[in-house]
Design a protein around this motif. Structure first.
Motif, PDB file in Angstrom:
ATOM      1  N   LYS A 283       7.256 133.805  41.856  1.00  0.00           N
ATOM      2  CA  LYS A 283       7.465 132.569  42.617  1.00  0.00           C
ATOM      3  C   LYS A 283       8.585 132.700  43.643  1.00  0.00           C
ATOM      4  CE  LYS A 283       6.252 129.948  38.441  1.00  0.00           C
ATOM      5  NZ  LYS A 283       6.719 128.919  37.467  1.00  0.00           N
ATOM      6  N   LEU A 286       8.426 130.491  46.761  1.00  0.00           N
ATOM      7  CA  LEU A 286       8.372 129.035  46.635  1.00  0.00           C
ATOM      8  C   LEU A 286       9.760 128.440  46.851  1.00  0.00           C
ATOM      9  CD1 LEU A 286       6.075 128.617  43.470  1.00  0.00           C
ATOM     10  CD2 LEU A 286       5.426 128.547  45.890  1.00  0.00           C
ATOM     11  N   SER A 326       4.337 125.201  39.304  1.00  0.00           N
ATOM     12  CA  SER A 326       3.288 125.761  40.144  1.00  0.00           C
ATOM     13  C   SER A 326       2.009 125.872  39.328  1.00  0.00           C
ATOM     14  CB  SER A 326       3.691 127.138  40.675  1.00  0.00           C
ATOM     15  OG  SER A 326       2.610 127.770  41.328  1.00  0.00           O
ATOM     16  N   SER A 327       0.919 125.460  39.931  1.00  0.00           N
ATOM     17  CA  SER A 327      -0.372 125.520  39.232  1.00  0.00           C
ATOM     18  C   SER A 327      -0.952 126.925  39.218  1.00  0.00           C
ATOM     19  CB  SER A 327      -1.373 124.572  39.902  1.00  0.00           C
ATOM     20  OG  SER A 327      -1.536 124.922  41.279  1.00  0.00           O
ATOM     21  N   ASN A 328      -0.380 127.814  40.010  1.00  0.00           N
ATOM     22  CA  ASN A 328      -0.918 129.173  40.114  1.00  0.00           C
ATOM     23  C   ASN A 328      -0.189 130.178  39.234  1.00  0.00           C
ATOM     24  OD1 ASN A 328      -2.753 128.324  42.124  1.00  0.00           O
ATOM     25  ND2 ASN A 328      -1.168 128.558  43.709  1.00  0.00           N
ATOM     26  N   HIS A 329       0.848 129.738  38.521  1.00  0.00           N
ATOM     27  CA  HIS A 329       1.636 130.665  37.708  1.00  0.00           C
ATOM     28  C   HIS A 329       1.897 130.060  36.333  1.00  0.00           C
ATOM     29  CE1 HIS A 329       2.636 131.618  41.950  1.00  0.00           C
ATOM     30  NE2 HIS A 329       2.582 132.871  41.526  1.00  0.00           N
TER      31      HIS A 329
END
Length: 375
Positions: A283, A286, A326-329
């Protein structure tokens, strides 16, 4: 004269009208961590079981310390006079072995916390430790490989003797790695946290634990070292080996009679530290929220929550990105990040202590003896 006495706005009339109860005191002083000593009923036989369990655990620690210091204290002299190493080489080899013995607990701690539990790690690594001690004893007992101080080489050759000796020395270093981080914690596991009496007994246990450490060191540096120098290293190494075997047997008997409280693995802090580093790297692009409360932190008792929480700190801000939502991690909590920060903060102190504990002690090569090394 006619006015009632006052104590910070509370009058004696008020006190007489509203007597203080035990419930009021417990609320005022926030006594939430268990019953009082007067209400803390201990089941019949509980004290005896705890005493026997702790005796088995302390016996294991006593004999492990006796074995370790029985090896380490006189090892510099043994390497130079018996195996024929130069003084500087003997010191270097001993320091590498000691460093291995102090690093191996990282493996033992991980296995105990994340894989096997403390009991099985102690039992497994105690057995490994015993195999190493037995091997060292046999090296100094079997005629074909036994080194002779000031005499001819053993029939198998001195290099064979050295190789076998160091192989078993590193087996003991590995064995100590499972014992060092687990015995004291396993002893603490035997006492109930919600019992005031057992918490007080736990404090006594740790006093006895450190007494056993020092007693083992004292016996090793006086009795065992004296036997090694006057009666031979075979007998000198055999004494702690036999005592350690007896300690393992007592430890096993404690399990056979179901005296131990075994806590299952709960996850290792090292796994969480790795997750934090992995999350911070994943991340890294981000943005960090301006409010630390926006970092991910599960509610207590929910999935992913730790048994404790840690408040946010401003140090090592790069690691905070691991807790960015985060929706991706995979989610990493703020407490896990702060735990990693605390771990990294004490690492410099830990390394300094290791350097001090394992600093080389080398006498002048011409002095005729390599100074004994002790912690």
């Amino acid at each position: 004269m006619g006015q009632p006495n006052s104590f910070d706005g509370v009058t004696s009339n008020t006190l007489s009208e509203s007597p203080i109860t035990k419930e009021d005191l417990e609320h005022d002083f926030e006594i939430r961590d268990g019953p009082s000593l007067s209400e803390d009923a201990i089941p019949a036989g509980r004290r005896r079981v705890l005493l026997l369990a702790c005796a088995c655990i302390l016996g294991n620690e006593l004999c492990e310390r006796l074995a370790y210091y029985g090896l380490q204290t006189n090892m510099g002299l043994y390497l130079k006079k018996v195996l024929g190493y130069p003084a500087d080489t003997a010191s270097q080899l001993l320091q590498v072995w000691k460093a291995t013995a102090y690093l191996a607990p990282l493996l033992g701690a991980y296995l105990a916390d994340a894989v096997m539990g403390r009991f099985w790690v102690i039992l497994l690594f105690s057995s490994i430790y015993f195999i190493g001690m037995l091997g060292i004893t046999l090296v100094n007992t079997i005629p074909s490989i036994k080194p002779i101080q000031g005499g001819p080489e053993p029939p198998a050759g001195i290099h064979t003797t050295m190789s076998v000796f160091w192989a078993f020395m590193y087996v003991t270093a590995l064995g100590s790695g499972g014992i060092k981080p687990c015995v004291s914690s396993f002893g603490g596991d035997q006492f109930k946290e919600n019992s005031a009496r057992e918490r007080s007994w736990r404090s006594s246990f740790f006093n006895w634990f450190y007494f056993c450490i020092n007693l083992g060191s004292l016996v090793a540096t006086t009795v065992v070292v004296g036997v090694q120098e006057n009666k031979g290293y075979g007998l000198g190494f055999a004494i702690p080996t036999i005592l350690f075997a007896a300690a393992i047997l007592a430890f096993v008997l404690g399990a056979v009679f179901k005296m131990y409280n075994r806590i299952p693995p709960e996850g290792s802090p090292f796994s969480r530290v790795f997750r934090v580093f992995k999350g911070a790297v994943a991340k890294r692009k981000l943005p960090l929220p301006t409010d630390p409360k926006a970092l991910y932190e599960p509610l207590p008792g929910t999935e992913g929550a730790l048994p404790f929480t840690m408040e946010h700190t401003d140090r090592m801000r790069a690691l905070d990105k691991a807790a960015v939502v985060s929706s991706n991690h995979a989610p990493v909590s703020r407490t896990e990040v702060e735990e990693t920060k605390a771990f990294l903060a004490i690492m410099p102190l830990f390394l300094c202590i290791c350097i001090y504990q394992d600093r080389p002690r080398v006498s002048h090569p011409d002095s005729g003896a390599c100074e004994r090394c002790s912690d």
